[in-house]
Design a protein around this motif. Structure first.
Motif, PDB file in Angstrom:
ATOM      1  N   LEU A   1       0.941  -1.236  -0.058  1.00 17.05           N
ATOM      2  CA  LEU A   1      -0.018  -0.027  -0.108  1.00 17.05           C
ATOM      3  C   LEU A   1       0.982   1.373  -0.044  1.00 17.05           C
ATOM      4  O   LEU A   1       1.941   1.218   0.510  1.00 17.05           O
ATOM      5  CB  LEU A   1      -0.885   0.078   1.286  1.00 17.05           C
ATOM      6  CG  LEU A   1      -1.815  -0.841   1.428  1.00 17.05           C
ATOM      7  CD1 LEU A   1      -2.797  -0.805   2.530  1.00 17.05           C
ATOM      8  CD2 LEU A   1      -2.827  -1.162   0.062  1.00 17.05           C
ATOM      9  N   GLY A   2       0.297   2.471  -0.670  1.00 15.45           N
ATOM     10  CA  GLY A   2       0.889   3.646  -0.405  1.00 15.45           C
ATOM     11  C   GLY A   2       1.025   4.431   0.766  1.00 15.45           C
ATOM     12  O   GLY A   2       0.436   3.467   1.969  1.00 15.45           O
ATOM     13  N   ASN A   3       1.567   5.396   0.785  1.00 17.78           N
ATOM     14  CA  ASN A   3       1.814   6.082   1.947  1.00 17.78           C
ATOM     15  C   ASN A   3       0.662   7.238   2.298  1.00 17.78           C
ATOM     16  O   ASN A   3       0.915   8.231   3.150  1.00 17.78           O
ATOM     17  CB  ASN A   3       3.178   6.729   2.342  1.00 17.78           C
ATOM     18  CG  ASN A   3       3.651   7.557   1.351  1.00 17.78           C
ATOM     19  OD1 ASN A   3       2.598   8.151   0.241  1.00 17.78           O
ATOM     20  ND2 ASN A   3       4.937   8.112   1.255  1.00 17.78           N
ATOM     21  N   TYR A   4      -0.383   7.182   1.783  1.00 18.71           N
ATOM     22  CA  TYR A   4      -1.188   8.295   2.008  1.00 18.71           C
ATOM     23  C   TYR A   4      -2.788   7.696   1.253  1.00 18.71           C
ATOM     24  O   TYR A   4      -2.878   6.724   0.656  1.00 18.71           O
ATOM     25  CB  TYR A   4      -1.141   9.371   1.285  1.00 18.71           C
ATOM     26  CG  TYR A   4      -1.204   9.245  -0.484  1.00 18.71           C
ATOM     27  CD1 TYR A   4      -2.405   9.566  -1.069  1.00 18.71           C
ATOM     28  CD2 TYR A   4       0.115   9.115  -0.992  1.00 18.71           C
ATOM     29  CE1 TYR A   4      -2.395   9.187  -2.545  1.00 18.71           C
ATOM     30  CE2 TYR A   4       0.157   8.960  -2.392  1.00 18.71           C
ATOM     31  CZ  TYR A   4      -1.220   8.932  -3.023  1.00 18.71           C
ATOM     32  OH  TYR A   4      -1.169   8.845  -4.286  1.00 18.71           O
ATOM     33  N   ALA A   5      -3.865   8.322   1.972  1.00 16.25           N
ATOM     34  CA  ALA A   5      -5.054   7.763   1.455  1.00 16.25           C
ATOM     35  C   ALA A   5      -5.732   9.302   0.717  1.00 16.25           C
ATOM     36  O   ALA A   5      -5.618  10.474   1.312  1.00 16.25           O
ATOM     37  CB  ALA A   5      -6.071   7.480   2.711  1.00 16.25           C
ATOM     38  N   SER A   6      -6.540   9.119  -0.042  1.00 19.77           N
ATOM     39  CA  SER A   6      -6.929  10.245  -1.111  1.00 19.77           C
ATOM     40  C   SER A   6      -8.641  10.193  -0.904  1.00 19.77           C
ATOM     41  O   SER A   6      -9.152   9.217  -1.051  1.00 19.77           O
ATOM     42  CB  SER A   6      -6.542  10.727  -2.107  1.00 19.77           C
ATOM     43  OG  SER A   6      -7.038   9.484  -2.867  1.00 19.77           O
ATOM     44  N   ASP A   7      -9.222  11.161  -0.526  1.00 24.36           N
ATOM     45  CA  ASP A   7     -10.644  11.224  -0.257  1.00 24.36           C
ATOM     46  C   ASP A   7     -11.362  11.509  -1.696  1.00 24.36           C
ATOM     47  O   ASP A   7     -10.872  12.025  -2.474  1.00 24.36           O
ATOM     48  CB  ASP A   7     -11.161  12.307   0.924  1.00 24.36           C
ATOM     49  CG  ASP A   7     -10.839  13.768   0.377  1.00 24.36           C
ATOM     50  OD1 ASP A   7     -10.550  13.999  -0.480  1.00 24.36           O
ATOM     51  OD2 ASP A   7     -10.494  14.471   1.472  1.00 24.36           O
ATOM     52  N   LYS A   8     -12.796  12.142  -1.728  1.00 26.68           N
ATOM     53  CA  LYS A   8     -13.310  12.070  -2.810  1.00 26.68           C
ATOM     54  C   LYS A   8     -12.857  13.467  -3.590  1.00 26.68           C
ATOM     55  O   LYS A   8     -13.180  13.618  -4.870  1.00 26.68           O
ATOM     56  CB  LYS A   8     -14.843  12.108  -2.799  1.00 26.68           C
ATOM     57  CG  LYS A   8     -15.536  13.073  -1.947  1.00 26.68           C
ATOM     58  CD  LYS A   8     -17.176  12.976  -2.014  1.00 26.68           C
ATOM     59  CE  LYS A   8     -17.722  14.103  -0.926  1.00 26.68           C
ATOM     60  NZ  LYS A   8     -19.248  14.080  -0.820  1.00 26.68           N
ATOM     61  N   THR A   9     -12.528  14.324  -2.894  1.00 31.98           N
ATOM     62  CA  THR A   9     -11.865  15.458  -3.607  1.00 31.98           C
ATOM     63  C   THR A   9     -10.318  15.613  -3.932  1.00 31.98           C
ATOM     64  O   THR A   9      -9.673  16.437  -4.324  1.00 31.98           O
ATOM     65  CB  THR A   9     -12.051  16.953  -2.623  1.00 31.98           C
ATOM     66  OG1 THR A   9     -11.319  16.539  -1.286  1.00 31.98           O
ATOM     67  CG2 THR A   9     -13.353  17.122  -2.205  1.00 31.98           C
ATOM     68  N   ARG A  10     -10.025  14.245  -3.641  1.00 32.29           N
ATOM     69  CA  ARG A  10      -8.615  13.892  -4.089  1.00 32.29           C
ATOM     70  C   ARG A  10      -7.405  14.609  -3.084  1.00 32.29           C
ATOM     71  O   ARG A  10      -6.328  14.707  -3.539  1.00 32.29           O
ATOM     72  CB  ARG A  10      -8.214  14.099  -5.588  1.00 32.29           C
ATOM     73  CG  ARG A  10      -9.182  13.365  -6.290  1.00 32.29           C
ATOM     74  CD  ARG A  10      -9.538  11.905  -6.068  1.00 32.29           C
ATOM     75  NE  ARG A  10     -10.617  11.632  -6.834  1.00 32.29           N
ATOM     76  CZ  ARG A  10     -11.156  10.409  -6.836  1.00 32.29           C
ATOM     77  NH1 ARG A  10     -10.783   9.465  -5.657  1.00 32.29           N
ATOM     78  NH2 ARG A  10     -12.296  10.016  -7.655  1.00 32.29           N
ATOM     79  N   VAL A  11      -7.907  14.997  -2.110  1.00 30.90           N
ATOM     80  CA  VAL A  11      -6.836  15.685  -0.880  1.00 30.90           C
ATOM     81  C   VAL A  11      -6.188  14.417  -0.250  1.00 30.90           C
ATOM     82  O   VAL A  11      -6.910  13.490   0.055  1.00 30.90           O
ATOM     83  CB  VAL A  11      -7.660  16.578   0.016  1.00 30.90           C
ATOM     84  CG1 VAL A  11      -6.547  16.826   1.251  1.00 30.90           C
ATOM     85  CG2 VAL A  11      -8.154  17.746  -0.659  1.00 30.90           C
ATOM     86  N   LYS A  12      -5.033  14.396  -0.140  1.00 33.32           N
ATOM     87  CA  LYS A  12      -4.040  13.277   0.375  1.00 33.32           C
ATOM     88  C   LYS A  12      -4.029  13.470   2.034  1.00 33.32           C
ATOM     89  O   LYS A  12      -3.810  14.467   2.359  1.00 33.32           O
ATOM     90  CB  LYS A  12      -2.744  13.103  -0.220  1.00 33.32           C
ATOM     91  CG  LYS A  12      -2.888  12.930  -1.768  1.00 33.32           C
ATOM     92  CD  LYS A  12      -1.410  12.813  -2.534  1.00 33.32           C
ATOM     93  CE  LYS A  12      -1.643  12.636  -3.936  1.00 33.32           C
ATOM     94  NZ  LYS A  12      -0.442  12.464  -4.634  1.00 33.32           N
ATOM     95  N   HIS A  13      -4.281  12.416   2.558  1.00 34.04           N
ATOM     96  CA  HIS A  13      -4.078  12.395   4.020  1.00 34.04           C
ATOM     97  C   HIS A  13      -3.117  11.287   4.413  1.00 34.04           C
ATOM     98  O   HIS A  13      -3.301  10.118   4.037  1.00 34.04           O
ATOM     99  CB  HIS A  13      -5.412  12.074   4.804  1.00 34.04           C
ATOM    100  CG  HIS A  13      -6.665  12.998   4.071  1.00 34.04           C
ATOM    101  ND1 HIS A  13      -6.919  14.193   4.662  1.00 34.04           N
ATOM    102  CD2 HIS A  13      -7.508  12.925   3.116  1.00 34.04           C
ATOM    103  CE1 HIS A  13      -7.820  14.812   4.276  1.00 34.04           C
ATOM    104  NE2 HIS A  13      -8.163  13.959   3.271  1.00 34.04           N
ATOM    105  N   SER A  14      -2.187  11.679   5.238  1.00 28.49           N
ATOM    106  CA  SER A  14      -1.199  10.626   5.683  1.00 28.49           C
ATOM    107  C   SER A  14      -1.877   9.735   6.555  1.00 28.49           C
ATOM    108  O   SER A  14      -1.527   8.368   6.743  1.00 28.49           O
ATOM    109  CB  SER A  14       0.221  11.332   6.404  1.00 28.49           C
ATOM    110  OG  SER A  14      -0.417  12.166   7.248  1.00 28.49           O
TER     111      SER A  14
END
Length: 380
Positions: free
Chosen positions: A267-280
């Motif tokens: 898995l990558g080192n972030y999660a992105s929400d529906k607005t494609r903002v990345k969250h660690s």
């Protein structure tokens, strides 16, 4: 008369394509508002080369798509513009005349072994009722058919994006959802009318559950059938996680996506929400400081390729895969339209990768094969 009808369909098809382009423009306007880095400086020559490359189909792509994706991918002519892909690539790689069948979840059991999917107890197809093996049953058989189940999920068979899904738990020999609705054939007839299925809700693996225990979290994996060799290739993937307390993992319903390295299953080192903002950090899990590897990854890759082999009309598929308690892959859904190009490309790689030029050339050659009648009938 036939010639006039053909002209009218082509005019309507062009309006449909413009509508798709407008839809994505509005979608990305919202995303860009949340991602101000998109408005930074860029190389105009590279943007023009990208636009020229994708304009060969006769419609200029939306430049904002490039400006957004370049923040994740870098300046790359292979960045896939969603609007062009939907209008000109998908109708060729995933022929429209087969879409109604392959996108109906009630069809899966016809070409996929039932051992590869959650158990299906009951189906409604165009008002006709069937059991798991497509044997005709009556509404009065419903209680008997589900009596041995413990937790059930009801879903429309032709909807996408997690719409209309309900979960029912067995309490005192009755199946009840979170709103205290009691599951019965009468309830299904009132609420879902027709074209739905009733399945067991799988018990997901401990690995999948730790990201969010209330939703069945899935791996969305894209498989491409090479237009020149026929080889099945994994293009990319991401892990979908439901928000806290959510029953579904769909990003549009408040979930998030985590990129997957398809070579390793890491898995990558972030999660992105529906607005494609990345969250660690997402759901209190820090993806930046912790490395996660999907269990049984090699088996999962073999599994999604096997699903693709059973759908020979389609050269592009997106599989939603859950893992059961033994980390075995289970097919929840397979999609042959409405691909989540955004979720793949924010992970840093153009969707079609090194196959982009072959795909453009192939679809350009086959563009006259697009049937306006079919597109307008099912998608207009």
């Amino acid at each position: 008369m036939i010639g006039l009808q053909s002209v009218l369909y082509k005019i309507l098809l062009q309006r449909y394509r413009i509508g798709i382009q407008t839809m994505f423009k509005n979608f990305f306007n919202k995303i860009i508002e949340q991602n101000p880095q998109t408005k930074g400086s860029y190389d105009k020559d590279k943007l023009q080369r990208w636009s020229k490359k994708w304009s060969v189909f006769g419609m200029k792509p939306n430049n904002d798509l490039y400006l957004f994706y370049r923040c994740n991918v870098g300046d790359n002519e292979n960045i896939v513009p969603n609007d062009i892909a939907r209008n000109y690539i998908e109708p060729i790689l995933t022929p429209q005349e087969f879409q109604p069948f392959y996108n109906d979840k009630n069809s899966f059991g016809v070409f996929i072994d039932k051992s590869m999917m959650p158990r299906t107890y009951f189906r409604s197809m165009n008002g006709v009722l069937y059991d798991e093996d497509y044997r005709a049953v009556k509404g009065s058989d419903f209680d008997r058919i589900i009596k041995d189940a413990n937790e059930l999920i009801v879903k429309p068979s032709k909807e996408m994006g997690g719409k209309g899904i309900s979960v029912f738990n067995k309490i005192n020999n009755r199946f009840v959802d979170k709103d205290n609705n009691v599951l019965s054939y009468d309830y299904l007839s009132r609420t879902y009318k027709s074209n739905y299925l009733v399945q067991e809700r799988i018990k997901q693996s401990s690995f999948m559950s730790k990201f969010n225990p209330t939703s069945v979290n899935t791996l969305r994996i894209a498989v491409y059938r090479d237009v020149t060799s026929g080889e099945l290739i994994i293009l990319g993937g991401f892990f979908r996680i439901g928000g806290k307390g959510a029953l579904v993992d769909n990003i549009t319903s408040g979930g998030a996506s985590v990129p997957i390295d398809v070579e390793t299953g890491r898995l990558g080192n972030y999660a992105s929400d529906k607005t494609r903002v990345k969250h660690s950090t997402y759901n209190d899990i820090n993806f930046e400081t912790t490395t996660f590897e999907i269990p049984n990854w090699i088996r999962i890759v073999e599994f999604v390729k096997e699903v693709a082999r059973r759908m020979p009309h389609m050269s592009l598929l997106a599989n939603d895969i859950a893992l059961d308690e033994q980390d075995n892959p289970i097919l929840i859904e397979v999609n042959s339209t409405d691909f989540s190009y955004t979720s793949y490309q924010v992970s840093g790689t153009p969707f079609f990768k090194e196959y982009t030029d072959d795909i453009i050339r192939y679809c350009l050659e086959k563009n006259t094969k697009i049937n306006p009648n079919i597109i307008m009938k099912y998608f207009g």
